[in-house]
Scaffold this motif. Structure first.
Motif, PDB file in Angstrom:
ATOM      1  N   VAL A  61       0.818  -1.210   0.000  1.00  0.00           N
ATOM      2  CA  VAL A  61       0.000   0.000   0.000  1.00  0.00           C
ATOM      3  C   VAL A  61       0.857   1.268   0.000  1.00  0.00           C
ATOM      4  N   GLN A  62       1.805   1.325   0.931  1.00  0.00           N
ATOM      5  CA  GLN A  62       2.594   2.545   1.092  1.00  0.00           C
ATOM      6  C   GLN A  62       3.383   2.859  -0.164  1.00  0.00           C
ATOM      7  N   ASN A  87      -7.115  -1.786   8.186  1.00  0.00           N
ATOM      8  CA  ASN A  87      -6.938  -0.380   8.580  1.00  0.00           C
ATOM      9  C   ASN A  87      -6.312   0.494   7.491  1.00  0.00           C
ATOM     10  N   LYS A  88      -5.918  -0.118   6.377  1.00  0.00           N
ATOM     11  CA  LYS A  88      -5.381   0.688   5.270  1.00  0.00           C
ATOM     12  C   LYS A  88      -6.368   0.797   4.107  1.00  0.00           C
ATOM     13  N   LYS A  91      -7.417   4.379   3.079  1.00  0.00           N
ATOM     14  CA  LYS A  91      -6.344   5.149   2.451  1.00  0.00           C
ATOM     15  C   LYS A  91      -6.130   4.778   0.985  1.00  0.00           C
ATOM     16  N   ILE A  92      -6.282   3.497   0.668  1.00  0.00           N
ATOM     17  CA  ILE A  92      -5.861   3.033  -0.656  1.00  0.00           C
ATOM     18  C   ILE A  92      -6.928   3.236  -1.739  1.00  0.00           C
TER      19      ILE A  92
END
Ligand SMILES: *Cc1c(COP(=O)(O)O)cnc(C)c1O
Length: 244
Positions: A61-62, A87-88, A91-92
């Motif tokens: 993801v990052q 939890n990501k 964001k994605i």
């Protein structure tokens, strides 16, 4: 690796894809190549874009977000092919149109909710653990039917296919068995999703076998962009004990 080398690798890859297709009476038009750019620089992705690449796969993801933000003006589609923590999810979702490693209902629920907020749908592949290794992500084959049944409540997630990573081995027959199992599971999935049709399977080391066994989407990194320095374990972390 420079642009010329990447170009040469893409040409060679295309030939190998075509040859694999010929062996089983398929055409290369049935195969979508997903170039995988993990660990590779933004500069290299730019070269790939200049060579006509329109979408790439990233495992983390990052890394995906960081690269997407460095290439804001490029018409490049980002595909998340690796594990996603719940939890990501929030964001994605703005960065991706496609996700190849859906493996939990809890994650599906979260994705669906966050996608509703921004009124967006994405294509998803369900990741199945076809190799029976404890270290691999993915749901167990015998859980797939129940999983698909539950998936039908999530309107923002288009279930388009199944995805797998084959056993990491030199034994071709064992690799082939993983791909054959995924194909069989796809056939069985039509009870729940009549239009489900795609098989995301095959990487640099095994895409030819995957094509022979029905792959529609192959995820290839090293054969295009050169070897990675980091071991694969960095991308497929151990979830407890490995059998392999
Ligand atoms: C890295 C990766 C690939 C591509 O592997 P290569 O050996 O570089 O071809 C495919 N699928 C997933 C999920 C990956 O993380």
């Amino acid at each position: 690796m420079n642009k010329q080398e990447i170009s040469g690798n893409l040409q060679q890859l295309q030939k190998r894809i075509e040859n694999a297709c010929l062996r089983v009476n398929r055409t290369s038009k049935q195969i979508r190549l997903i170039p995988v750019t993990k660990t590779k620089s933004v500069g290299m992705i730019k070269m790939a874009i200049e060579l006509g690449i329109t979408h790439v796969g990233e495992n983390k993801v990052q890394e995906l977000i960081s690269k997407a933000e460095q290439l804001p003006h490029e018409k490049l589609e980002w595909i998340l092919i690796g594990h996603l923590q719940t939890n990501k999810a929030k964001k994605i979702i703005q960065y991706i149109k496609e996700f190849h490693a859906l493996d939990s209902i809890k994650l599906a629920e979260k994705l669906n909710k966050e996608l509703q907020y921004i009124d967006k749908k994405i294509d998803v592949f369900i990741q199945v653990n076809t190799s029976n290794e404890a270290s691999k992500y993915g749901i167990q084959p015998e859980q797939l039917a129940d999983f698909l049944n539950e998936m039908q409540q999530f309107d923002q997630l288009n279930v388009v296919g199944l995805m797998t990573l084959a056993l990491h081995t030199k034994q071709e027959s064992q690799i082939r068995q993983c791909f054959q199992l995924l194909r069989k599971l796809l056939d069985e999935s039509r009870i729940y999703y009549p239009d489900i049709s795609r098989l995301s399977m095959g990487m640099s080391g095994d895409f030819e076998i995957a094509i022979e066994e029905g792959a529609t989407d192959i995820r290839v990194g090293q054969a295009i962009f050169g070897q990675r320095v980091l071991p694969d374990e960095y991308y497929w972390p151990k979830q407890g004990k490995s059998n392999g």
